[in-house]
Design an enzyme around this catalytic site. Structure first.
Site, short mmCIF file in Angstrom:
data_model
loop_
_atom_site.label_atom_id
_atom_site.label_comp_id
_atom_site.label_asym_id
_atom_site.label_seq_id
_atom_site.Cartn_x
_atom_site.Cartn_y
_atom_site.Cartn_z
N HIS A 144 0.83 -1.20 0.00
CA HIS A 144 0.00 0.00 0.00
C HIS A 144 0.87 1.25 0.00
O HIS A 144 1.80 1.36 0.79
CB HIS A 144 -0.91 0.02 1.23
CG HIS A 144 -1.84 -1.15 1.30
ND1 HIS A 144 -1.42 -2.39 1.71
CD2 HIS A 144 -3.16 -1.27 0.98
CE1 HIS A 144 -2.44 -3.23 1.65
NE2 HIS A 144 -3.50 -2.58 1.21
N LYS A 171 -1.76 -7.97 -4.77
CA LYS A 171 -2.58 -6.77 -4.58
C LYS A 171 -1.72 -5.54 -4.31
O LYS A 171 -0.78 -5.60 -3.52
CB LYS A 171 -3.54 -6.98 -3.39
CG LYS A 171 -4.34 -5.74 -3.01
CD LYS A 171 -5.02 -5.92 -1.66
CE LYS A 171 -5.60 -4.61 -1.17
NZ LYS A 171 -6.05 -4.68 0.23
#
Length: 254
Positions: A144, A171
């Site tokens: 992230h 991800k």
């Protein structure tokens, strides 16, 4: 060419983008209320965000609450996430505690998918991935960026790095500073889809990046996260509105 992953009859990486709803609660009472509120919502995957719990420092308590979620949603794929403070989560903790917790969840076999932060030490990450897969749990590796959007090549490289570490799902979430940053993320998603052998999940966060949460099926992101009762990340769209929009986009394509 991306291969798909089947979890509890839910196909990830093929067909329409799957909707994951984060379960955010501080204690047992709030968790019970959240589970009641989301039970009829149109989602595909439940994500238990255990880092929001007041008891986030107790592995035993986390296991207890995860069992509660599992019992309430026996037929839904369960993604367990313990997001650390450094990647936008609610609980700062040491690497030792983090991997001890992940190992306990893996050994419990309660989740179907477990979230593992990519930049937590390659050796420890690879061990956690291998342990998850040995116990029949899919490993979702993630990263992230809450302050920027890396260049396209860097985004693709990180997703490829996750795959190289053995991830079943790769991800990345980034924060746009401009509309061009959203295009960068979408272009990187399309490129990664062409190169990756595993399902990928991408999103551009915040209001500016909200369109990326709707465009997964076009560009190659396999899962989108929609809020049930409370957002777990900036820019999440409500599950019902998200489903309606995805249905509209899909049906309007004919």
């Amino acid at each position: 060419m991306c291969s798909c992953l089947v979890v509890k009859n839910t196909v990830i990486g093929s067909g329409r983008t799957k909707i994951a709803v984060p379960l955010v609660a501080r204690d047992a009472a709030e968790l019970s209320a959240v589970l009641e509120q989301i039970k009829n919502m149109p989602f595909d995957i439940a994500e238990f965000r255990a880092d929001f719990l007041e008891c986030a420092g107790s592995i035993g308590e986390i296991l207890h609450h995860t069992q509660t979620v599992r019992d309430a949603l026996p037929d839904k794929p369960l993604l367990f996430t313990f997001r650390r403070h450094g990647e936008g989560g609610s609980f700062p903790c040491s690497d030792d505690y983090y991997f001890e917790l992940l190992d306990a969840l893996i050994e419990s076999r309660l989740p179907d998918i477990i979230d593992i932060e990519l930049f937590s030490g390659e050796t420890a990450v690879r061990c956690a991935v291998a342990n998850a897969q040995k116990n029949g749990i899919a490993a979702l590796l993630c990263n992230h960026e809450f302050h920027r959007t890396p260049p396209q090549e860097e985004i693709v490289c990180r997703l490829k790095q996750m795959e190289d570490c053995g991830a079943d799902i790769c991800k990345i979430a980034v924060m746009p500073q401009s509309a061009e940053d959203v295009l960068t993320l979408l272009s990187a998603t399309l490129k990664a889809k062409e190169l990756a052998a595993k399902p990928i999940v991408t999103m551009s966060m915040g209001q500016t990046g909200a369109v990326s949460r709707l465009a997964g099926q076009v560009f190659g992101s396999s899962i989108t996260f929609g809020s049930g009762t409370q957002n777990s990340a900036p820019g999440q769209i409500g599950v019902s509105a998200l489903r309606a929009t995805l249905d509209c986009l899909e049906n309007g394509a004919d």
